[in-house]
Each structure stands twice: as structure tokens, then as C-alpha cells.
Motif scaffolding. Structure first.
Motif, PDB file in Angstrom:
ATOM      1  N   SER A 257      -7.718  70.616 -34.062  1.00 20.10           N
ATOM      2  CA  SER A 257      -7.083  69.395 -33.558  1.00 20.10           C
ATOM      3  C   SER A 257      -6.109  69.732 -32.437  1.00 20.10           C
ATOM      4  CB  SER A 257      -6.352  68.674 -34.688  1.00 20.10           C
ATOM      5  OG  SER A 257      -5.868  67.429 -34.228  1.00 20.10           O
ATOM      6  N   SER A 258      -6.481  70.678 -31.587  1.00 23.36           N
ATOM      7  CA  SER A 258      -5.579  71.134 -30.531  1.00 23.36           C
ATOM      8  C   SER A 258      -5.237  70.037 -29.538  1.00 23.36           C
ATOM      9  CB  SER A 258      -6.189  72.338 -29.801  1.00 23.36           C
ATOM     10  OG  SER A 258      -7.439  71.985 -29.233  1.00 23.36           O
ATOM     11  N   ASP A 259      -6.156  69.074 -29.333  1.00 22.00           N
ATOM     12  CA  ASP A 259      -5.860  67.983 -28.408  1.00 22.00           C
ATOM     13  C   ASP A 259      -4.699  67.136 -28.916  1.00 22.00           C
ATOM     14  OD1 ASP A 259      -7.814  68.727 -26.618  1.00 22.00           O
ATOM     15  OD2 ASP A 259      -9.344  67.433 -27.481  1.00 22.00           O
ATOM     16  N   LEU A 260      -4.715  66.831 -30.218  1.00 26.28           N
ATOM     17  CA  LEU A 260      -3.615  66.075 -30.802  1.00 26.28           C
ATOM     18  C   LEU A 260      -2.322  66.882 -30.708  1.00 26.28           C
ATOM     19  CD1 LEU A 260      -2.458  63.704 -32.372  1.00 26.28           C
ATOM     20  CD2 LEU A 260      -3.232  64.815 -34.482  1.00 26.28           C
ATOM     21  N   ALA A 261      -2.399  68.188 -30.966  1.00 31.04           N
ATOM     22  CA  ALA A 261      -1.217  69.044 -30.871  1.00 31.04           C
ATOM     23  C   ALA A 261      -0.659  69.019 -29.453  1.00 31.04           C
ATOM     24  CB  ALA A 261      -1.573  70.470 -31.284  1.00 31.04           C
ATOM     25  N   TRP A 262      -1.551  69.001 -28.465  1.00 37.73           N
ATOM     26  CA  TRP A 262      -1.121  68.967 -27.066  1.00 37.73           C
ATOM     27  C   TRP A 262      -0.354  67.676 -26.784  1.00 37.73           C
ATOM     28  CZ3 TRP A 262      -1.480  66.324 -22.468  1.00 37.73           C
ATOM     29  CH2 TRP A 262      -1.262  67.055 -21.277  1.00 37.73           C
ATOM     30  N   LEU A 263      -0.867  66.551 -27.278  1.00 32.73           N
ATOM     31  CA  LEU A 263      -0.208  65.263 -27.055  1.00 32.73           C
ATOM     32  C   LEU A 263       1.153  65.209 -27.753  1.00 32.73           C
ATOM     33  CD1 LEU A 263      -3.257  62.848 -27.479  1.00 32.73           C
ATOM     34  CD2 LEU A 263      -2.079  63.415 -25.343  1.00 32.73           C
ATOM     35  N   LEU A 264       1.227  65.745 -28.970  1.00 32.33           N
ATOM     36  CA  LEU A 264       2.495  65.753 -29.692  1.00 32.33           C
ATOM     37  C   LEU A 264       3.511  66.667 -29.010  1.00 32.33           C
ATOM     38  CD1 LEU A 264       1.232  65.814 -33.389  1.00 32.33           C
ATOM     39  CD2 LEU A 264       2.353  63.915 -32.195  1.00 32.33           C
ATOM     40  N   THR A 265       3.031  67.791 -28.483  1.00 32.32           N
ATOM     41  CA  THR A 265       3.919  68.704 -27.764  1.00 32.32           C
ATOM     42  C   THR A 265       4.498  68.011 -26.539  1.00 32.32           C
ATOM     43  OG1 THR A 265       2.681  70.645 -28.507  1.00 32.32           O
ATOM     44  CG2 THR A 265       4.069  70.924 -26.563  1.00 32.32           C
ATOM     45  N   ARG A 266       3.659  67.312 -25.819  1.00 29.04           N
ATOM     46  CA  ARG A 266       4.141  66.588 -24.636  1.00 29.04           C
ATOM     47  C   ARG A 266       5.153  65.517 -25.035  1.00 29.04           C
ATOM     48  NH1 ARG A 266       0.224  62.909 -20.905  1.00 29.04           N
ATOM     49  NH2 ARG A 266       0.342  61.628 -22.800  1.00 29.04           N
ATOM     50  N   ARG A 267       4.880  64.824 -26.131  1.00 25.03           N
ATOM     51  CA  ARG A 267       5.745  63.714 -26.556  1.00 25.03           C
ATOM     52  C   ARG A 267       7.089  64.209 -27.049  1.00 25.03           C
ATOM     53  NH1 ARG A 267       8.881  60.512 -27.342  1.00 25.03           N
ATOM     54  NH2 ARG A 267       8.807  58.511 -28.456  1.00 25.03           N
ATOM     55  N   TYR A 268       7.110  65.263 -27.861  1.00 22.86           N
ATOM     56  CA  TYR A 268       8.346  65.671 -28.521  1.00 22.86           C
ATOM     57  C   TYR A 268       9.025  66.883 -27.893  1.00 22.86           C
ATOM     58  CZ  TYR A 268       7.245  62.233 -32.011  1.00 22.86           C
ATOM     59  OH  TYR A 268       6.985  61.040 -32.631  1.00 22.86           O
ATOM     60  N   GLY A 269       8.371  67.556 -26.956  1.00 24.08           N
ATOM     61  CA  GLY A 269       9.002  68.713 -26.334  1.00 24.08           C
ATOM     62  C   GLY A 269       9.564  68.442 -24.963  1.00 24.08           C
ATOM     63  N   PHE A 270       9.099  67.379 -24.313  1.00 19.64           N
ATOM     64  CA  PHE A 270       9.450  67.119 -22.913  1.00 19.64           C
ATOM     65  C   PHE A 270      10.119  65.759 -22.753  1.00 19.64           C
ATOM     66  CE2 PHE A 270       6.247  70.326 -22.965  1.00 19.64           C
ATOM     67  CZ  PHE A 270       6.505  71.145 -21.880  1.00 19.64           C
ATOM     68  N   GLY A 271      10.944  65.627 -21.713  1.00 15.14           N
ATOM     69  CA  GLY A 271      11.632  64.374 -21.447  1.00 15.14           C
ATOM     70  C   GLY A 271      10.982  63.556 -20.363  1.00 15.14           C
ATOM     71  N   ASP A 272      10.367  64.237 -19.395  1.00 14.17           N
ATOM     72  CA  ASP A 272       9.677  63.545 -18.316  1.00 14.17           C
ATOM     73  C   ASP A 272       8.428  62.858 -18.872  1.00 14.17           C
ATOM     74  OD1 ASP A 272       8.125  62.925 -15.958  1.00 14.17           O
ATOM     75  OD2 ASP A 272       9.380  64.339 -14.862  1.00 14.17           O
TER      76      ASP A 272
END
Length: 378
Positions: A257-272
Motif C-alpha cells: 500500500s505504498s501509494d497510500l503511504a505516499w499520500l499520508l506522508t504528503r498530508r502529515y509531513g509537509f505544510g505546502d
């Protein structure tokens, strides 16, 4: 069958039914969302103007690599970058801070955060290496990157503090030190300060804390979505058991489920709202390399972290506190609480930045960090 046996059997069937329902719901959700999820990730990764599309993350040069073994037998992987031009601390400053009229080159020691590794400081390492002014030490914390994992028990912050001391004893046996910690790395520094306050103001002549906290982490749940956060505490024993029984299976599911992990990383790790896809991928790769077993064994320790009193030791030397104004994992309020304990510390709040502020807004962080270091080195 006895009455007790019948009750136990029904209880087991009930739990099995509950787990089956959870798995069933998850399967339906995955089946319904996987196509849209992958399409969204593909679109997001096709940013034609990504400034870091060609960046070779995780491939920076070093002058020495070694392994440091802690008291509990854990092997820590370390890389050292030597300066090309020696920079010496101002003699008056050293005399004021340490009480000794001596001038020695400062060593910068970087301590990364949870589910990351030394590559967290990619851009700081790259810029400071280009300048060639400072000796730098980077290491992977236990269970992360190339370091070994604990054979038993949970990862306790005091043990991480002792791990930092082992690295210092091996790589910086003398001379002044600047400690730079991100997220859990900052907590490691606090645990070290709690155990060895005598280092601060004598050996440790400055501290940099990025996107970290002195406590109250149970209020943030490390940025997990609200539904997961609410269920997090009672599910911790289940997570621990599951990872002991089938950690490999869960890890394979994470990778699938790496695609979902990528989306969650973008959502919760970044501000932009539109961060560099290459940066998101790099952070997600670091996350995915941390095993589920390691994650579970760290969580309880992090949720019970409370070390604001330990910050008093840091008052004996200059401090810099940096945080992204959109940080969802260790919010700005946590840095503001640190400032109440360190009233003389410099404070920088980086606009439109999330938790990985030193990656997302590397230029701003590098400018602040180098200016802070230049004050120390006159």
C-alpha cells in the motif's frame, strides 16, 4: 464442554468475528479506493517543475564510517564528515561558556527523528560540506537506517540518550559540541541532558531543536488522523502482539500500500499543499524502511515522553528552536512551551512548512542554522 470452556470459546469466536469484520471493511475500502489512490499519486508525482527531481538523496560523501556499540549491545551506524577549513570558536566565548581559555573546533552532531534516518539532514549536510567549515557527525538511531535493533524490550528514551553519549564518547572525545536534533532526535537530546546535565555549558556549547517537543505528545498522536488517534491507546497492546506474531506480514502489507503511504506522508509531513514529489517520496522511503516492530516498540515511549525540566540544562549554552508553522506532528505550541523553559533561545517559525521543515524549506533552515553557527564561531 464446561461452562467456563463454552464462555471462553464464545469469547474467542467474538474476537475472531470482530477481527474478521475489521479485515473485511479494510478489504472493501482498499478495493474501492486503490484505483483512485494510484491515479492520484501518479498525477501528483508528475510535477514537471519539481526542483528535486534529480536529487540523489542518500548518497552524500563521508570521510569515515564506523559502528558504535552502546551499553545494551546495540550497534549504531555513524558517518563523519571532516572540515576542509578549520573554524575555531572565539576564545572569549569559550572562556565564558566553559571557564577555560581554549579554542577548539566545534563538532556538529546530528540526531534524527522517529521513522527517519541520518538522511533527514540531507540539505544541511550538503550545504555545510560545501562550506567546509565544520566537522560533522551523523548516526542512525536504534532500529533505524543502518543501525541495529534492540533484541528485546521497548525503545526507551533514556537508552537513546545513552546511545547519543556513546556516539559522543567515540567520535568527539574532546572539544566543544553543537547538538542538532529533529523531532525524536530533540527528545533524545533532552533525555541526554536529563542524564548528563554536566555536558551542557562545558562540552555542549549550543543546541538546535527542530520540530520537537518536551512532552504532551499524547495530545498529537504524531499527526495520525483523528479516527486512528482516538483508537490508538487501546490498540497499542494489539499492535505490539500483532508485530510479534506477524511483523513480516504487516510490513509486506505496508509496502503493498505504498501509494497510500505516499499520500499520508504528503498530508502529515509537509505544510505546502504541493510539496516536491521527490521529497515526499524520499521521506516515505525512510518511513517504509523502519519495520513495524520497531514502530510499535517506540510508540509507547514517545507517548509518555515528558522532559520539560531537563531543558534547564540547555540554558547553560545558546539554543535555537525551529518549527514549521503547519507542523501537525509536533505543533508550534510545543516549541512555544520549549521557549518558556529556554527564554533566551532564538526562535524561528518557518511559514508553509510541516514536520520535515529542514527538507521542505531547506534554504530557510540552512540560512538560520549557518547564521547561528557563525555567531558561535565569531
Amino acid at each position: 464442554m464446561s461452562r467456563a470452556g463454552g464462555i471462553a470459546s464464545r469469547s474467542m469466536r467474538k474476537r475472531a468475528g470482530l477481527l474478521g469484520a475489521v479485515v473485511g471493511i479494510a478489504a472493501v475500502g482498499v478495493a474501492a479506493g486503490v484505483v483512485a489512490e494510484r491515479a492520484l499519486v501518479r498525477r501528483s508525482k508528475r510535477a514537471p517543475d519539481d526542483p528535486y527531481a534529480g536529487e540523489e538523496f542518500g548518497h552524500l560523501a563521508y570521510d569515515e564510517a564506523l559502528t558504535v556499540t552502546t551499553q545494551d549491545g546495540t550497534s549504531l551506524y555513524v558517518e563523519i564528515v571532516e572540515p576542509t577549513d578549520g573554524v575555531e570558536l572565539d576564545a572569549d566565548f569559550v572562556a565564558e561558556v566553559t571557564g577555560a581559555m581554549t579554542s577548539l573546533e566545534p563538532t556538529l552532531v546530528f540526531v534524527h527523528g522517529f521513522c527517519l534516518d541520518m538522511g533527514t539532514f540531507h540539505f544541511q549536510r550538503k550545504e555545510l560540506t560545501r562550506r567546509g567549515d565544520y566537522r560533522m557527525v551523523f548516526y542512525d538511531q536504534p532500529g533505524h537506517g543502518h543501525s541495529g535493533k534492540l533484541e528485546s524490550g521497548e525503545y526507551e528514551l533514556p537508552a537513546l540518550g545513552e546511545g547519543l553519549r556513546a556516539v559522543l564518547d567515540e567520535t568527539v572525545p574532546e572539544g566543544p559540541i553543537v547538538l542538532i536534533g529533529h523531532s525524536m532526535g530533540g527528545m533524545t537530546i533532552m533525555a541526554f541532558a536529563e542524564q548528563h546535565p554536566e555536558y551542557f555549558g562545558s562540552r555542549v556549547v549550543a543546541t538546535v531543536l527542530m520540530s520537537t517537543s518536551g512532552g504532551r505528545l499524547e495530545e498529537t498522536k504524531f499527526g495520525l488522523p483523528a479516527l486512528i488517534a482516538k483508537a490508538g491507546a487501546p490498540l497499542l497492546p494489539l499492535v505490539n502482539s500483532a508485530t510479534r506474531l506477524s511483523g513480516g506480514v504487516i510490513d509486506r502489507a505496508r509496502h503493498a500500500s505504498s501509494d497510500l503511504a505516499w499520500l499520508l506522508t504528503r498530508r502529515y509531513g509537509f505544510g505546502d499543499t504541493k510539496p516536491s514529489p521527490a521529497l515526499v517520496s524520499y521521506v516515505e522511503e525512510m518511513n517504509s524502511r523502519t519495520s513495524t516492530e520497531t514502530v510499535a516498540r517506540y510508540l509507547r515511549t514517545l507517548y509518555t515522553h515528558a522532559r520539560y525540566p531537563a531543558l534547564k540544562a540547555l540554558r547553560n549554552a545558546p539554543a535555537l528552536v525551529i518549527v514549521g508553522d503547519q507542523d501537525m506532528i509536533t505543533p508550534v505550541t510545543h516549541s512555544e512551551e520549549i521557549l518558556r523553559q529556554l527564554p533566551d533561545a532564538e526562535f524561528v517559525k518557518v511559514p508553509d512548512s510541516g514536520h520535515v521543515v529542514m527538507l521542505e524549506h531547506a534554504d530557510e533552515v540552512n540560512a538560520v542554522l549557518t547564521a547561528f553557527l557563525e555567531k558561535l564561531t565569531a
